[in-house]
Scaffold this motif. Structure first.
Motif, PDB file in Angstrom:
ATOM      1  N   ALA A 170       0.858  -1.187   0.000  1.00 17.84           N
ATOM      2  CA  ALA A 170       0.000   0.000   0.000  1.00 17.84           C
ATOM      3  C   ALA A 170       0.888   1.229   0.000  1.00 17.84           C
ATOM      4  N   LEU A 171       0.374   2.319  -0.542  1.00 19.31           N
ATOM      5  CA  LEU A 171       1.115   3.578  -0.609  1.00 19.31           C
ATOM      6  C   LEU A 171       0.528   4.541   0.415  1.00 19.31           C
ATOM      7  N   ASP A 191      -0.542   5.823 -10.742  1.00 25.65           N
ATOM      8  CA  ASP A 191      -1.359   5.237 -11.806  1.00 25.65           C
ATOM      9  C   ASP A 191      -0.526   4.820 -13.009  1.00 25.65           C
ATOM     10  N   SER A 192       0.632   5.459 -13.192  1.00 27.89           N
ATOM     11  CA  SER A 192       1.482   5.129 -14.342  1.00 27.89           C
ATOM     12  C   SER A 192       2.334   3.888 -14.110  1.00 27.89           C
ATOM     13  N   GLN A 197      -0.665   0.940  -6.512  1.00 28.45           N
ATOM     14  CA  GLN A 197      -1.017   0.486  -5.170  1.00 28.45           C
ATOM     15  C   GLN A 197      -2.187   1.305  -4.623  1.00 28.45           C
ATOM     16  N   PRO A 198      -2.985   0.728  -3.720  1.00 26.39           N
ATOM     17  CA  PRO A 198      -4.008   1.530  -3.039  1.00 26.39           C
ATOM     18  C   PRO A 198      -3.334   2.654  -2.246  1.00 26.39           C
ATOM     19  N   VAL A 199      -3.934   3.840  -2.288  1.00 25.22           N
ATOM     20  CA  VAL A 199      -3.319   5.030  -1.706  1.00 25.22           C
ATOM     21  C   VAL A 199      -4.093   5.460  -0.463  1.00 25.22           C
ATOM     22  N   HIS A 271       8.318  15.256 -11.377  1.00 26.34           N
ATOM     23  CA  HIS A 271       7.289  14.787 -10.448  1.00 26.34           C
ATOM     24  C   HIS A 271       7.187  13.262 -10.457  1.00 26.34           C
ATOM     25  N   GLN A 272       8.323  12.618 -10.686  1.00 28.29           N
ATOM     26  CA  GLN A 272       8.419  11.184 -10.524  1.00 28.29           C
ATOM     27  C   GLN A 272       9.009  10.901  -9.142  1.00 28.29           C
ATOM     28  N   TYR A 273       8.996   9.633  -8.743  1.00 29.53           N
ATOM     29  CA  TYR A 273       9.483   9.287  -7.410  1.00 29.53           C
ATOM     30  C   TYR A 273      10.448   8.121  -7.518  1.00 29.53           C
ATOM     31  N   ARG A 274      11.573   8.252  -6.816  1.00 34.21           N
ATOM     32  CA  ARG A 274      12.597   7.199  -6.818  1.00 34.21           C
ATOM     33  C   ARG A 274      12.777   6.690  -5.394  1.00 34.21           C
ATOM     34  N   LEU A 275      13.087   5.406  -5.300  1.00 32.38           N
ATOM     35  CA  LEU A 275      13.289   4.789  -3.985  1.00 32.38           C
ATOM     36  C   LEU A 275      14.542   5.364  -3.344  1.00 32.38           C
TER      37      LEU A 275
END
Length: 280
Positions: A170-171, A191-192, A197-199, A271-275
């Motif tokens: 889950a996010l 969504d991309s 994951q459920p937010v 506006h992307q996200y990296r670990l």
């Protein structure tokens, strides 16, 4: 060394990179038979940071410049470097943090120097919130104070009670109130993905002062503890945050037993996200 404390400060530019410094007054201190300057320079070299020594007034400062954080490998290298510094700084009792940096940097500091790290006793973290010129702090007892938090009892951190999920991930998004545009980017990124994951969105208030920060922090810790109990089928909690940088290390300080957690950091330009880091 004698004072048992270190100050980590962050400077810019941070849109693409990270810089930090550790400083101490120029009193004739010795660290394992060497001067403080010599010891810090050696630690920085071993950790893989280019280093230069600067003097401003009566304060000597070692500036540690890390690589551009352009991927997961760079984040791992930075975390390994911080762990190397920690291995040399035995007997540390307090860390003071200040400056500006990606939120992921604050999370790394709280993870590396967590509440279980102290050698002679619990390690205390203090963060300087530059926007309000306040020092926020935490200590191990805040973890226990968070144990009875629920969405219904919440005074500061607002979130709908999570329903039992069939998903194994889950996010969890922690944002200050009014960050609707930030949340829109999070949803678009999620969504991309190949497997969205459920937010769940937790809303935090604007923090007024140091005591209010302490109360909000406790509820954030309580949120993670509650989520684990309420959603036992969720193995991995992914985390995206939009709270002040000063809160990031203080929260991460308490999350060592709440994994697996995957913390993501925003790439501002896309506006992307990296670990950035994981808690196992």
């Amino acid at each position: 060394w004698s004072q048992g404390s270190i100050r980590l400060s962050f400077g810019g530019p941070f849109a693409r990179g990270f810089a930090g410094s550790s400083s101490k007054a120029t009193a004739p201190e010795m660290f394992r038979g060497r001067s403080f300057r010599e010891a810090l320079q050696e630690m920085a070299a071993e950790a893989g940071f280019p280093v230069r020594w600067e003097v401003e007034g009566s304060v000597g400062q070692v500036r540690l410049d890390a690589q551009i954080l352009d991927g997961e490998t760079a984040w791992r290298e930075l975390e390994n470097a911080l762990c190397t510094l920690r291995s040399h700084l035995i007997g540390l009792e307090r860390i003071n943090l200040c400056g500006q940096a990606p939120l992921g940097i604050g999370t790394l500091v709280g993870k590396v120097w967590n509440r279980g790290y102290g050698v002679n006793g619990p390690l205390h973290l203090q963060s300087y919130n530059a926007s309000q010129k306040q020092v926020w702090s935490t200590e191990p007892s805040d973890y226990q104070h968070a144990s009875e938090w629920t969405p219904e009892r919440a005074q500061h951190v607002q979130i709908d009670r999570p329903a039992p999920l069939r998903h194994t991930s889950a996010l969890l998004v922690l944002l200050l109130a009014g960050q609707d545009e930030y949340l829109r980017h999070v949803h678009a990124w999620n969504d991309s993905r190949e497997q969205p994951q459920p937010v769940y969105v937790a809303r935090l208030p604007a923090i007024r002062d140091a005591e209010h920060a302490r109360q909000v922090l406790r509820e954030c810790v309580g949120l993670f503890r509650f989520f684990r109990l309420a959603c036992p089928g969720v193995k991995v909690i992914e985390v995206i945050s939009g709270y002040p940088l000063a809160l990031a290390p203080l929260l991460a300080y308490h999350l060592g037993k709440q994994g697996p957690l995957h913390f993501y950091d925003e790439v501002k330009s896309s506006h992307q996200y990296r670990l950035a880091t994981t808690f196992d």
